[in-house]
Design a protein around this motif. Sequence first.
Motif, mmCIF file in Angstrom:
data_model
loop_
_atom_site.group_PDB
_atom_site.id
_atom_site.type_symbol
_atom_site.label_atom_id
_atom_site.label_comp_id
_atom_site.label_asym_id
_atom_site.label_seq_id
_atom_site.Cartn_x
_atom_site.Cartn_y
_atom_site.Cartn_z
ATOM 1 N N LYS A 8 5.992 -8.074 -11.122
ATOM 2 C CA LYS A 8 5.704 -7.492 -9.799
ATOM 3 C C LYS A 8 4.445 -8.097 -9.188
ATOM 4 O O LYS A 8 4.322 -8.199 -7.979
ATOM 5 C CB LYS A 8 5.631 -5.972 -9.862
ATOM 6 C CG LYS A 8 4.449 -5.409 -10.578
ATOM 7 C CD LYS A 8 4.471 -3.885 -10.547
ATOM 8 C CE LYS A 8 3.231 -3.347 -11.202
ATOM 9 N NZ LYS A 8 3.141 -1.912 -11.087
ATOM 10 N N THR A 28 3.355 -11.411 -5.570
ATOM 11 C CA THR A 28 2.323 -11.298 -4.529
ATOM 12 C C THR A 28 1.425 -12.529 -4.449
ATOM 13 O O THR A 28 0.592 -12.612 -3.543
ATOM 14 C CB THR A 28 1.429 -10.060 -4.766
ATOM 15 O OG1 THR A 28 0.632 -10.263 -5.933
ATOM 16 C CG2 THR A 28 2.248 -8.796 -4.895
ATOM 17 N N ASN A 86 -2.483 -9.050 -1.109
ATOM 18 C CA ASN A 86 -2.020 -7.788 -0.528
ATOM 19 C C ASN A 86 -1.389 -8.001 0.843
ATOM 20 O O ASN A 86 -0.406 -7.340 1.192
ATOM 21 C CB ASN A 86 -3.171 -6.792 -0.442
ATOM 22 C CG ASN A 86 -3.629 -6.333 -1.805
ATOM 23 O OD1 ASN A 86 -2.903 -6.435 -2.792
ATOM 24 N ND2 ASN A 86 -4.845 -5.842 -1.880
ATOM 25 N N MET A 95 2.041 -9.414 0.223
ATOM 26 C CA MET A 95 2.954 -8.352 -0.196
ATOM 27 C C MET A 95 3.434 -7.544 1.017
ATOM 28 O O MET A 95 4.621 -7.238 1.142
ATOM 29 C CB MET A 95 2.273 -7.438 -1.201
ATOM 30 C CG MET A 95 3.132 -6.325 -1.719
ATOM 31 S SD MET A 95 2.170 -5.332 -2.884
ATOM 32 C CE MET A 95 3.400 -4.144 -3.333
ATOM 33 N N ALA A 96 2.524 -7.202 1.913
ATOM 34 C CA ALA A 96 2.900 -6.430 3.102
ATOM 35 C C ALA A 96 3.889 -7.211 3.964
ATOM 36 O O ALA A 96 4.867 -6.646 4.470
ATOM 37 C CB ALA A 96 1.660 -6.055 3.911
ATOM 38 N N TRP A 130 7.303 -7.437 2.148
ATOM 39 C CA TRP A 130 7.992 -6.151 2.031
ATOM 40 C C TRP A 130 8.324 -5.519 3.388
ATOM 41 O O TRP A 130 8.757 -4.392 3.453
ATOM 42 C CB TRP A 130 7.132 -5.184 1.229
ATOM 43 C CG TRP A 130 7.118 -5.468 -0.243
ATOM 44 C CD1 TRP A 130 7.350 -6.662 -0.864
ATOM 45 C CD2 TRP A 130 6.838 -4.538 -1.283
ATOM 46 N NE1 TRP A 130 7.227 -6.535 -2.215
ATOM 47 C CE2 TRP A 130 6.913 -5.241 -2.507
ATOM 48 C CE3 TRP A 130 6.516 -3.186 -1.297
ATOM 49 C CZ2 TRP A 130 6.694 -4.626 -3.736
ATOM 50 C CZ3 TRP A 130 6.290 -2.576 -2.516
ATOM 51 C CH2 TRP A 130 6.388 -3.289 -3.718
ATOM 52 N N GLN A 172 8.425 1.892 0.527
ATOM 53 C CA GLN A 172 7.836 0.679 -0.051
ATOM 54 C C GLN A 172 7.031 -0.085 0.989
ATOM 55 O O GLN A 172 5.931 -0.578 0.703
ATOM 56 C CB GLN A 172 8.925 -0.228 -0.634
ATOM 57 C CG GLN A 172 9.570 0.338 -1.874
ATOM 58 C CD GLN A 172 10.673 -0.554 -2.386
ATOM 59 O OE1 GLN A 172 11.288 -1.312 -1.630
ATOM 60 N NE2 GLN A 172 10.946 -0.455 -3.674
ATOM 61 N N LYS A 173 7.580 -0.179 2.186
ATOM 62 C CA LYS A 173 6.871 -0.860 3.270
ATOM 63 C C LYS A 173 5.555 -0.137 3.572
ATOM 64 O O LYS A 173 4.516 -0.776 3.726
ATOM 65 C CB LYS A 173 7.774 -0.893 4.507
ATOM 66 C CG LYS A 173 7.207 -1.651 5.670
ATOM 67 C CD LYS A 173 8.153 -1.838 6.847
ATOM 68 C CE LYS A 173 9.242 -0.842 6.964
ATOM 69 N NZ LYS A 173 10.100 -1.021 8.123
ATOM 70 N N ALA A 175 2.977 -0.868 0.844
ATOM 71 C CA ALA A 175 2.428 -2.227 0.938
ATOM 72 C C ALA A 175 1.432 -2.339 2.092
ATOM 73 O O ALA A 175 0.366 -2.943 1.945
ATOM 74 C CB ALA A 175 3.557 -3.241 1.108
ATOM 75 N N ARG A 187 -1.898 -0.351 1.417
ATOM 76 C CA ARG A 187 -2.863 -0.973 0.506
ATOM 77 C C ARG A 187 -3.925 -1.777 1.258
ATOM 78 O O ARG A 187 -5.038 -1.930 0.768
ATOM 79 C CB ARG A 187 -2.146 -1.922 -0.458
ATOM 80 C CG ARG A 187 -1.338 -1.244 -1.501
ATOM 81 C CD ARG A 187 -0.650 -2.259 -2.357
ATOM 82 N NE ARG A 187 -1.647 -3.072 -3.065
ATOM 83 C CZ ARG A 187 -1.393 -3.835 -4.090
ATOM 84 N NH1 ARG A 187 -0.170 -3.905 -4.552
ATOM 85 N NH2 ARG A 187 -2.332 -4.535 -4.670
#
Length: 125
Positions: A28, A32, A83, A86-87, A90, A97-98, A101, A104
């Motif tokens: 996971k 990223t 990060n 990842m955003a 996603w 989940q969105k 992300a 964060r």
Amino acid sequence: MPRSERSPLLLAGLLAAAGVAHFASPRKFDETIPAALPGTPRTWTYASGAAELALAAGIALPRTRKPAALAAAAFFVGVFPANVKMAVDWRHRPTPQKAAAIGRLPLQVPLVLWARSVAKNGEGR
């Protein structure tokens, strides 16, 4: 134990837990890692996990707390691009989940400030 005395240990615990997670569930974290970085994502995942464990140990020890906390603040800034990636990656995932992300991203600011506060207040304790 007063809150100010627990703060370094809580920060160390957060970093230690994140470091262990990088080794326990590396896939996971691999996702990223920005592609522009040299080497493999797994190498960066393990390096990041090792850095978090080292920072946790440094913050837990009063003698090394200040430099380790300052390094942790820099680390939190340094992982911000992962990060963001990842955003972006996603953005088409289910809403929870969105939201996680995207959520964060602003959390990096209090993490940086927390680490700086530990560096300032934890010196010599």
